[in-house]
Write an enzyme that holds these catalytic residues in place. Structure first.
Site, PDB file in Angstrom:
ATOM      1  N   HIS A 111       0.841  -1.211   0.000  1.00  0.00           N
ATOM      2  CA  HIS A 111       0.000   0.000   0.000  1.00  0.00           C
ATOM      3  C   HIS A 111       0.860   1.238   0.000  1.00  0.00           C
ATOM      4  CE1 HIS A 111      -3.250   2.762   1.323  1.00  0.00           C
ATOM      5  NE2 HIS A 111      -4.042   1.830   0.845  1.00  0.00           N
ATOM      6  N   PHE A 112       1.389   1.679  -0.988  1.00  0.00           N
ATOM      7  CA  PHE A 112       1.401   1.200  -2.365  1.00  0.00           C
ATOM      8  C   PHE A 112       2.852   0.997  -2.763  1.00  0.00           C
ATOM      9  CE2 PHE A 112      -2.400   3.822  -1.939  1.00  0.00           C
ATOM     10  CZ  PHE A 112      -3.374   2.996  -2.452  1.00  0.00           C
TER      11      PHE A 112
END
Length: 159
Positions: free
Chosen positions: A64-65
């Site tokens: 993420h991410f």
């Protein structure tokens, strides 16, 4: 205020030891689920100021991410809920009980939280009737709001 270090997640709801450590148990059995690092200040059952040090190795940054690590908003709400749970489960009448989500209202996400940030988690109880209550919650970095919401909780038997 006095800093309470989180020292053990296996023993039980929130017990404050005389030497300035807080012991979490019941609801937070596995360390990976515990999302707060310390209790900075607390008025039992009224308000709490906790802290989370956001580190590059935190589990959520793996996906993420990729290449752009951002703390998920839902995890920041959980951090606030855990801080609120420490505050409420520290009350003598809730000893040995479990705090569960009853609702999340008015959630707003205002700032990205990234590795290296220190996230201050403040929850103030605004109403309580028996085992159900609501806390006004704010997570901030350096005084800048990242998340605000109202968290409703239900205290139940740990069975």
């Amino acid at each position: 205020g006095v800093v309470f270090n989180i020292v053990d997640t296996r023993v039980g709801p929130a017990d404050i030891a005389a030497e300035g450590h807080i012991v979490l148990r019941s609801a937070y059995v596995e360390p990976v689920v515990l999302l707060i690092d310390e209790i900075v200040d607390m008025e039992v059952g009224v308000k709490v100021h906790a802290r989370k040090y956001i580190k590059e190795e935190d589990f959520w940054f793996k996906g993420h991410f990729p290449g752009y690590p951002v703390t998920p908003g839902v995890l920041m709400v959980e951090m606030l809920a855990q801080a609120g749970a420490v505050c409420m489960l520290s009350k003598p009448e809730f000893k040995g009980k479990l705090g569960l989500f009853g609702g999340i209202d008015k959630a707003k996400f205002r700032r990205q939280v990234v590795p290296g940030d220190v996230l201050d988690l403040e929850v103030e109880m605004i109403r309580q009737r028996g085992p159900v209550g609501t806390g006004k919650a704010v997570a901030s970095v350096g005084g800048e709001k990242a998340v605000s919401c109202e968290i409703t909780f239900v205290i139940t038997d740990n069975k």
